[in-house]
Write an enzyme that holds these catalytic residues in place. Structure first.
Site, PDB file in Angstrom:
ATOM      1  CB  CYS A   1      -0.952  -0.007   1.194  1.00  0.00           C
ATOM      2  SG  CYS A   1      -0.176   0.432   2.748  1.00  0.00           S
TER       3      CYS A   1
ATOM      4  CB  THR B   1       1.512   3.091   4.724  1.00  0.00           C
ATOM      5  OG1 THR B   1       0.313   3.852   4.856  1.00  0.00           O
ATOM      6  CG2 THR B   1       2.351   3.230   5.978  1.00  0.00           C
TER       7      THR B   1
ATOM      8  CG  HIS C   1       4.475   7.371   2.278  1.00  0.00           C
ATOM      9  ND1 HIS C   1       4.794   8.497   1.549  1.00  0.00           N
ATOM     10  CD2 HIS C   1       3.132   7.223   2.184  1.00  0.00           C
ATOM     11  CE1 HIS C   1       3.688   8.999   1.031  1.00  0.00           C
ATOM     12  NE2 HIS C   1       2.665   8.243   1.401  1.00  0.00           N
TER      13      HIS C   1
ATOM     14  CG  HIS D   1      -1.354  -1.805   7.134  1.00  0.00           C
ATOM     15  ND1 HIS D   1      -0.246  -1.036   6.917  1.00  0.00           N
ATOM     16  CD2 HIS D   1      -2.362  -1.213   6.475  1.00  0.00           C
ATOM     17  CE1 HIS D   1      -0.581  -0.003   6.164  1.00  0.00           C
ATOM     18  NE2 HIS D   1      -1.868  -0.088   5.891  1.00  0.00           N
ATOM     19  CD  GLU D   2      -3.748  -2.017   2.882  1.00  0.00           C
ATOM     20  OE1 GLU D   2      -4.717  -2.545   2.315  1.00  0.00           O
ATOM     21  OE2 GLU D   2      -3.865  -0.997   3.584  1.00  0.00           O
TER      22      GLU D   2
END
Length: 73
Positions: A43, A45, A48, A68-69
């Site tokens: 994702c 994040t 980043h 976390h995806e």
């Protein structure tokens, strides 16, 4: 069930520094659930974190497991 899991960690500050590693499966407490993930996705994040821009560098203290995806089955 095996005792370890594969995970991606941000090993150190700076651009890149992502590693696929094997770690112990966390212990589950009385108010926790353990979910077996079969597939995952990247994702924004995660990008980043990989690029280590101000968004990530002010929020993270490596080494740290990231991600976390995961899709619903």
């Amino acid at each position: 069930m095996q005792n370890t899991m594969q995970c991606v960690i941000k090993a150190a500050p700076g651009e890149g520094n992502l590693e696929l590693v094997e770690r112990p499966i966390p212990k589950v407490g009385p108010n926790d659930v353990l979910i077996k993930v079969h597939a995952m996705a990247v994702c924004g994040t995660d990008v980043h974190i990989m690029m280590w821009n101000p968004f990530a560098s002010t929020r993270m203290k490596p080494p740290m497991i990231i991600g976390h995806e995961f899709p619903e089955k």
